[in-house]
Design a protein around this motif. Structure first.
Motif, PDB file in Angstrom:
ATOM      1  N   THR A   2     -16.507   3.758  14.123  1.00 14.30           N
ATOM      2  CA  THR A   2     -17.303   2.943  15.435  1.00 14.30           C
ATOM      3  C   THR A   2     -17.196   1.397  14.214  1.00 14.30           C
ATOM      4  N   PRO A   3     -16.888   0.109  15.394  1.00 16.27           N
ATOM      5  CA  PRO A   3     -16.734  -1.949  15.177  1.00 16.27           C
ATOM      6  C   PRO A   3     -17.813  -1.873  14.688  1.00 16.27           C
ATOM      7  N   GLY A   4     -18.718  -1.892  12.851  1.00 14.90           N
ATOM      8  CA  GLY A   4     -19.354  -1.119  11.855  1.00 14.90           C
ATOM      9  C   GLY A   4     -19.632  -0.781  10.720  1.00 14.90           C
ATOM     10  N   GLN A   5     -18.345   0.590  10.746  1.00 13.93           N
ATOM     11  CA  GLN A   5     -18.054   1.486   9.191  1.00 13.93           C
ATOM     12  C   GLN A   5     -16.803   0.573   8.813  1.00 13.93           C
ATOM     13  N   PRO A   6     -16.902   1.594   7.606  1.00  8.97           N
ATOM     14  CA  PRO A   6     -15.531   1.139   6.485  1.00  8.97           C
ATOM     15  C   PRO A   6     -14.849   2.336   7.288  1.00  8.97           C
ATOM     16  N   PRO A   7     -13.106   1.788   6.640  1.00  7.29           N
ATOM     17  CA  PRO A   7     -11.924   2.577   6.707  1.00  7.29           C
ATOM     18  C   PRO A   7     -11.400   3.857   6.625  1.00  7.29           C
ATOM     19  N   THR A   8     -10.088   4.257   6.938  1.00  3.05           N
ATOM     20  CA  THR A   8     -10.017   5.421   6.390  1.00  3.05           C
ATOM     21  C   THR A   8      -8.657   4.764   5.804  1.00  3.05           C
ATOM     22  N   VAL A   9      -8.227   4.919   4.509  1.00  2.00           N
ATOM     23  CA  VAL A   9      -7.103   4.710   4.399  1.00  2.00           C
ATOM     24  C   VAL A   9      -5.693   5.758   3.495  1.00  2.00           C
ATOM     25  N   GLU A  10      -5.155   5.437   4.023  1.00  2.00           N
ATOM     26  CA  GLU A  10      -4.042   6.512   3.278  1.00  2.00           C
ATOM     27  C   GLU A  10      -2.959   6.163   1.954  1.00  2.00           C
ATOM     28  N   THR A  11      -3.124   7.038   0.594  1.00  2.00           N
ATOM     29  CA  THR A  11      -2.356   7.072  -0.389  1.00  2.00           C
ATOM     30  C   THR A  11      -1.398   7.897  -0.624  1.00  2.00           C
ATOM     31  N   GLY A  12      -0.489   7.422  -1.822  1.00  2.00           N
ATOM     32  CA  GLY A  12       0.415   8.426  -1.999  1.00  2.00           C
ATOM     33  C   GLY A  12       0.915   9.931  -1.618  1.00  2.00           C
ATOM     34  N   SER A  13       1.609  10.600  -1.844  1.00  2.00           N
ATOM     35  CA  SER A  13       2.080  11.946  -1.292  1.00  2.00           C
ATOM     36  C   SER A  13       1.042  12.988  -1.630  1.00  2.00           C
ATOM     37  N   THR A  14       1.231  13.917  -0.430  1.00  2.00           N
ATOM     38  CA  THR A  14      -0.260  14.999  -1.204  1.00  2.00           C
ATOM     39  C   THR A  14       0.748  15.516  -1.950  1.00  2.00           C
ATOM     40  N   ARG A 214      -0.734   0.079  -1.385  1.00  2.00           N
ATOM     41  CA  ARG A 214      -0.116  -1.194  -2.759  1.00  2.00           C
ATOM     42  C   ARG A 214      -0.558  -0.654  -3.677  1.00  2.00           C
ATOM     43  N   VAL A 215      -1.766  -0.914  -4.050  1.00  2.00           N
ATOM     44  CA  VAL A 215      -2.005  -0.504  -5.261  1.00  2.00           C
ATOM     45  C   VAL A 215      -1.887   1.157  -6.270  1.00  2.00           C
ATOM     46  N   THR A 216      -2.169   2.262  -5.106  1.00  2.00           N
ATOM     47  CA  THR A 216      -1.492   3.652  -5.830  1.00  2.00           C
ATOM     48  C   THR A 216      -0.314   3.684  -5.675  1.00  2.00           C
ATOM     49  N   ARG A 217       0.331   2.904  -4.951  1.00  2.00           N
ATOM     50  CA  ARG A 217       2.190   2.929  -5.551  1.00  2.00           C
ATOM     51  C   ARG A 217       2.638   2.709  -6.338  1.00  2.00           C
ATOM     52  N   SER A 218       1.340   1.421  -6.992  1.00  2.00           N
ATOM     53  CA  SER A 218       1.476   0.856  -7.969  1.00  2.00           C
ATOM     54  C   SER A 218       2.281   2.239  -9.050  1.00  2.00           C
ATOM     55  N   PRO A 219       3.283   1.501  -9.933  1.00  2.00           N
ATOM     56  CA  PRO A 219       3.974   2.676 -10.669  1.00  2.00           C
ATOM     57  C   PRO A 219       2.388   3.321 -12.164  1.00  2.00           C
ATOM     58  N   ALA A 222      -1.804   6.283 -11.480  1.00  2.00           N
ATOM     59  CA  ALA A 222      -2.121   8.045 -10.625  1.00  2.00           C
ATOM     60  C   ALA A 222      -2.462   7.351  -9.186  1.00  2.00           C
ATOM     61  N   ASP A 223      -2.390   8.695  -8.596  1.00  2.00           N
ATOM     62  CA  ASP A 223      -2.364   8.581  -7.005  1.00  2.00           C
ATOM     63  C   ASP A 223      -3.525   9.926  -7.119  1.00  2.00           C
ATOM     64  N   PRO A 224      -5.051   9.338  -7.234  1.00  2.00           N
ATOM     65  CA  PRO A 224      -5.919   9.101  -6.465  1.00  2.00           C
ATOM     66  C   PRO A 224      -6.306  10.897  -5.673  1.00  2.00           C
ATOM     67  N   ALA A 225      -5.573  10.696  -4.258  1.00  2.00           N
ATOM     68  CA  ALA A 225      -5.793  10.965  -3.159  1.00  2.00           C
ATOM     69  C   ALA A 225      -5.708  12.634  -4.024  1.00  2.00           C
ATOM     70  N   ILE A 226      -4.560  12.654  -5.104  1.00  2.00           N
ATOM     71  CA  ILE A 226      -4.141  14.325  -5.325  1.00  2.00           C
ATOM     72  C   ILE A 226      -4.534  14.840  -6.676  1.00  2.00           C
TER      73      ILE A 226
END
Length: 227
Positions: A2-14, A214-219, A222-226
């Motif tokens: 809701t308005p007032g909470q931090p976001p979820t974000v997508e990073t890299g591949s799984t 953008r940061v996690t796709r930088s060469p 490392a992809d922290p999601a996996i």
């Protein structure tokens, strides 16, 4: 979220054996509740503002709570997700109760102001101690509880500055509402509550998702999601 909470974000591949992460558009739609969720969460506040201007406090309180309850019940009947509706009902209910007891229409918005101040300060404090709240919420929601980003200086810096951004914007918008509250400008406060609700939140969410992707796709990151 809701308005007032931090976001979820997508990073890299799984990994191949995991379902792919939702797209940017899907994540934003989920966090904002879609156009219907945004509309439904704004209606009770709008009803309170209009009815309070036309009549007086108590009819406005009853009307706003009634609309919030009707929206929540409608969601249940249609078997739709009720998270956003319930959050809105709780927020409206607390504000309505305080305003009813005090007899001051400004108090309808007081819980939101206090919550916003506390939330903004917690965000800034978490960044100050190098435990950025945006990063930890991302870890819980997106990375399945993993926090590999803590071992990558670039991601730590990214989440730290994003957390600072969220905290500053949150305190700025709640500062406007607090100033109107202290100036006894109830109608203007209601309008500000609507105007400073979803638009800044949506913009912050978009900036956060874009930046972390953008940061996690930088060469060299490392992809922290996996892990």
């Amino acid at each position: 979220m809701t308005p007032g909470q931090p976001p979820t974000v997508e990073t890299g591949s799984t990994p191949d054996d995991e379902a792919p992460l939702p797209t940017l558009a899907e994540q934003m739609a989920e966090q904002l509740g879609g156009w219907r969720g945004m509309l439904e969460s704004s209606i009770p506040v709008l009803v309170f503002v209009v009815v309070n201007v036309v009549t007086e406090l108590r009819p406005a309180v009853l009307a706003s709570v009634g609309v919030a309850v009707a929206i929540a019940v409608g969601r249940l009947v249609q078997r739709r997700p009720v998270r956003h509706a319930v959050n809105g009902l709780v927020g409206v209910g607390i504000g309505a109760f305080i305003a009813w007891r005090s007899g001051d229409d400004r108090d309808f918005y007081l819980p939101g102001i206090l919550y916003g101040i506390g939330y903004g300060l917690v965000l800034l404090l978490s960044a100050l101690v190098r435990q950025p709240l945006v990063g930890w919420i991302w870890s819980v929601i997106v990375a399945g509880g993993r926090a590999e980003w803590r071992h990558d200086p670039r991601l730590v810096r990214t989440f730290t500055w994003l957390t600072v951004l969220w905290g500053v914007v949150w305190l700025a918008k709640v500062g406007v509402q607090a100033a109107l509250y202290l100036a006894d400008m109830g109608t203007a406060l209601g309008i500000a509550r609507l105007a400073l609700g979803y638009p800044p939140y949506a913009l912050l969410l978009l900036i956060t998702v874009w930046t972390v992707r953008r940061v996690t796709r930088s060469p060299d990151v490392a992809d922290p999601a996996i892990g």
